[in-house]
Design an enzyme around this catalytic site. Sequence first.
Site, PDB file in Angstrom:
ATOM      1  N   CYS A 298      -2.231   9.548   2.433  1.00  0.00           N
ATOM      2  CA  CYS A 298      -1.791   8.942   1.159  1.00  0.00           C
ATOM      3  C   CYS A 298      -2.760   9.222   0.023  1.00  0.00           C
ATOM      4  O   CYS A 298      -2.348   9.352  -1.125  1.00  0.00           O
ATOM      5  CB  CYS A 298      -1.606   7.443   1.340  1.00  0.00           C
ATOM      6  SG  CYS A 298      -3.093   6.628   1.938  1.00  0.00           S
TER       7      CYS A 298
ATOM      8  N   GLU B  24       0.889  -1.176   0.000  1.00  0.00           N
ATOM      9  CA  GLU B  24       0.000   0.000   0.000  1.00  0.00           C
ATOM     10  C   GLU B  24       0.915   1.211   0.000  1.00  0.00           C
ATOM     11  O   GLU B  24       1.460   1.578   1.043  1.00  0.00           O
ATOM     12  CB  GLU B  24      -0.898  -0.021   1.255  1.00  0.00           C
ATOM     13  CG  GLU B  24      -1.826  -1.212   1.358  1.00  0.00           C
ATOM     14  CD  GLU B  24      -3.072  -1.058   0.478  1.00  0.00           C
ATOM     15  OE1 GLU B  24      -3.364   0.060   0.032  1.00  0.00           O
ATOM     16  OE2 GLU B  24      -3.752  -2.071   0.227  1.00  0.00           O
TER      17      GLU B  24
HETATM   18  P1  NAD Z   1       8.218   4.766   4.935  1.00  0.00           P
HETATM   19  O1  NAD Z   1       8.217   3.944   3.701  1.00  0.00           O
HETATM   20  O2  NAD Z   1       9.376   5.662   5.168  1.00  0.00           O
HETATM   21  O3  NAD Z   1       8.110   3.847   6.239  1.00  0.00           O
HETATM   22  C1  NAD Z   1       7.132   2.840   6.372  1.00  0.00           C
HETATM   23  C2  NAD Z   1       7.660   1.747   7.277  1.00  0.00           C
HETATM   24  O4  NAD Z   1       8.826   1.172   6.700  1.00  0.00           O
HETATM   25  C3  NAD Z   1       8.061   2.220   8.683  1.00  0.00           C
HETATM   26  O5  NAD Z   1       7.551   1.293   9.628  1.00  0.00           O
HETATM   27  C4  NAD Z   1       9.580   2.235   8.651  1.00  0.00           C
HETATM   28  O6  NAD Z   1      10.151   1.905   9.891  1.00  0.00           O
HETATM   29  C5  NAD Z   1       9.922   1.178   7.617  1.00  0.00           C
HETATM   30  N1  NAD Z   1      11.133   1.498   6.855  1.00  0.00           N
HETATM   31  C6  NAD Z   1      11.565   2.727   6.479  1.00  0.00           C
HETATM   32  N2  NAD Z   1      12.716   2.632   5.771  1.00  0.00           N
HETATM   33  C7  NAD Z   1      13.027   1.316   5.708  1.00  0.00           C
HETATM   34  C8  NAD Z   1      14.114   0.580   5.129  1.00  0.00           C
HETATM   35  N3  NAD Z   1      15.095   1.198   4.461  1.00  0.00           N
HETATM   36  N4  NAD Z   1      14.103  -0.776   5.258  1.00  0.00           N
HETATM   37  C9  NAD Z   1      13.110  -1.401   5.922  1.00  0.00           C
HETATM   38  N5  NAD Z   1      12.077  -0.746   6.498  1.00  0.00           N
HETATM   39  C10 NAD Z   1      12.032   0.588   6.408  1.00  0.00           C
HETATM   40  O7  NAD Z   1       6.843   5.580   4.915  1.00  0.00           O
HETATM   41  P2  NAD Z   1       6.322   6.681   5.923  1.00  0.00           P
HETATM   42  O8  NAD Z   1       7.159   7.916   5.773  1.00  0.00           O
HETATM   43  O9  NAD Z   1       6.178   6.101   7.270  1.00  0.00           O
HETATM   44  O10 NAD Z   1       4.854   6.957   5.337  1.00  0.00           O
HETATM   45  C11 NAD Z   1       4.601   7.852   4.300  1.00  0.00           C
HETATM   46  C12 NAD Z   1       4.405   7.139   2.987  1.00  0.00           C
HETATM   47  O11 NAD Z   1       3.444   6.107   3.133  1.00  0.00           O
HETATM   48  C13 NAD Z   1       3.823   8.056   1.920  1.00  0.00           C
HETATM   49  O12 NAD Z   1       4.465   7.800   0.698  1.00  0.00           O
HETATM   50  C14 NAD Z   1       2.372   7.672   1.851  1.00  0.00           C
HETATM   51  O13 NAD Z   1       1.744   7.935   0.622  1.00  0.00           O
HETATM   52  C15 NAD Z   1       2.439   6.217   2.125  1.00  0.00           C
HETATM   53  N6  NAD Z   1       1.175   5.737   2.657  1.00  0.00           N
HETATM   54  C16 NAD Z   1       0.408   4.905   1.914  1.00  0.00           C
HETATM   55  C17 NAD Z   1      -0.820   4.481   2.386  1.00  0.00           C
HETATM   56  C18 NAD Z   1      -1.707   3.564   1.602  1.00  0.00           C
HETATM   57  O14 NAD Z   1      -2.675   3.060   2.184  1.00  0.00           O
HETATM   58  N7  NAD Z   1      -1.463   3.328   0.334  1.00  0.00           N
HETATM   59  C19 NAD Z   1      -1.255   4.911   3.649  1.00  0.00           C
HETATM   60  C20 NAD Z   1      -0.437   5.754   4.378  1.00  0.00           C
HETATM   61  C21 NAD Z   1       0.784   6.158   3.895  1.00  0.00           C
END
Ligand code: NAD
Length: 458
Positions: A246, A212
């Site tokens: 998002c 997602e």
């Molecule tokens: P992110 O991808 O930075 O982090 C998400 C998760 O991944 C966190 O739990 C984090 O600890 C982990 N993570 C981060 N970097 C990592 C790595 N290098 N290796 C392994 N794990 C890692 O996202 P965010 O900043 O927390 O959220 C914002 C993003 O999420 C936006 O792009 C938004 O559009 C998207 N989002 C999508 C939905 C959806 O339902 N499609 C909902 C909410 C947010």
Amino acid sequence: MDNEQILQIIKSQKVYHEKHKTSTFKERKNALKRLYRNIQLLKQEIFDALKTDLGKSEVESYMTEVGLSLNEIRYMIRHGRRFAKKKRVYTPVSQFPAVGYKQACPYGNVLVISPWNYPFMLSIEPIADAIAAGNSVILKPSEYSPSVSDVLKKLVDMTFERGHVDVVIGGKEECSFLLDQDFDYIFFTGSTRVGKIVMQKASEHFTPVTLELGGKCPCIVSSDADIKLAARRIVFGKFLNSGQTCVAPDYIYCHASVKDKLLAELEREIVVQYGVDPVSNDDYPRLVNQKQFDVMKGFITEKNLLFGGKYKQDNLKIEPTLISSTFDDESMQDEIFGPILPIVTFDEIDEAITNINSRPKPLALYVFSKSKKIQDKFMTQCDFGGGCINDTIMHIAFPGLGFGGVKQSGMGAYHGKTGFETFSHYKSILDKKCFLDLPMRYQPYSKLKYKIIKMFLK
Ligand code: NAD
């Protein structure tokens, strides 16, 4: 949490799953009921944590986090038994005597990784769907919403037996270590960049994934739209959670002839909904951290500013801000994820569709128009995950619709029945009866057998 502790949790989850404790829906339903009850018990702590991490008001926290989660759990309590039942399928005569059916089975041990923007709802909804389908779950919430992570851990620990659902607190390092382990399913919500890492790591173990992700969601306003209503619904969808949503409209793509009227209505609506000084409004959430605050400020220039633009460093709030943009501008390159709303114009509908389709496929698309023909044109000719006609973001709160992206904005979906199906493997079973054994398929072949086979298979 160190690696040894994480391995211990994974081990206890495998042991739990091997005991088949959730093979009947009754057990799953009891767990869902406990989850529902305990969320209500911890409601105030959840609100406080959301206030601390993101400055969310109680109303917004209930509407977009707690209420939506309760709704999903209740949906699963009500309908899960039906989803879990064997589904008989039509049996062709060539299979006689037999019955064919599909059986929903849990994948096993699921890893749920959640982001910080709706840290409660985006953790609890996948957990509800996964346990309704009979799985055990390890949740890794975001390090950027630590107060909510602590309440999630408390909630999970008081609701579930260890091994059924567990929380791993940590950041990238812990997440990376988890992704190196062998899960039966991975459900990831977050950025497209990290989604790619998740998919790569999952491929090592042939683990199926739901991703997602994010993207730039266009909000089209056609020349025939009800501009006043469009402005009201756009302001709601964009500035909820300070734009850190998002599915928020990332940019307005409006017909050039209505830009001025729309702008005037948007300005009016921002004042109606957020007051004359939104950065001092207690019900208006803040940016999650200094980094996001600085990125958002960077999008505003003297030249492009149409409305808003004020900010307050001490509480990390930026006013709902409208800027004028073109597709070449910096604000139109990546997902904004904050309270900055660029306005881009088009002259022809076909030109608008070509421009949208030449970019990464968005998670959502919105079209404001009174014309069925124009609505259908955007809905059928543009590629995107899901969306609304004459509204923004509300499709996410509709369990029957399912929710997910496509390609760069994600793969797979959840919510409601779709969520149950996502966390289930459907076994195809042929139950062959023994009272008759037709001989055509067996050697030695003959002309007659061949003729009969051709009668059945054509
Ligand atoms: P992110 O991808 O930075 O982090 C998400 C998760 O991944 C966190 O739990 C984090 O600890 C982990 N993570 C981060 N970097 C990592 C790595 N290098 N290796 C392994 N794990 C890692 O996202 P965010 O900043 O927390 O959220 C914002 C993003 O999420 C936006 O792009 C938004 O559009 C998207 N989002 C999508 C939905 C959806 O339902 N499609 C909902 C909410 C947010």
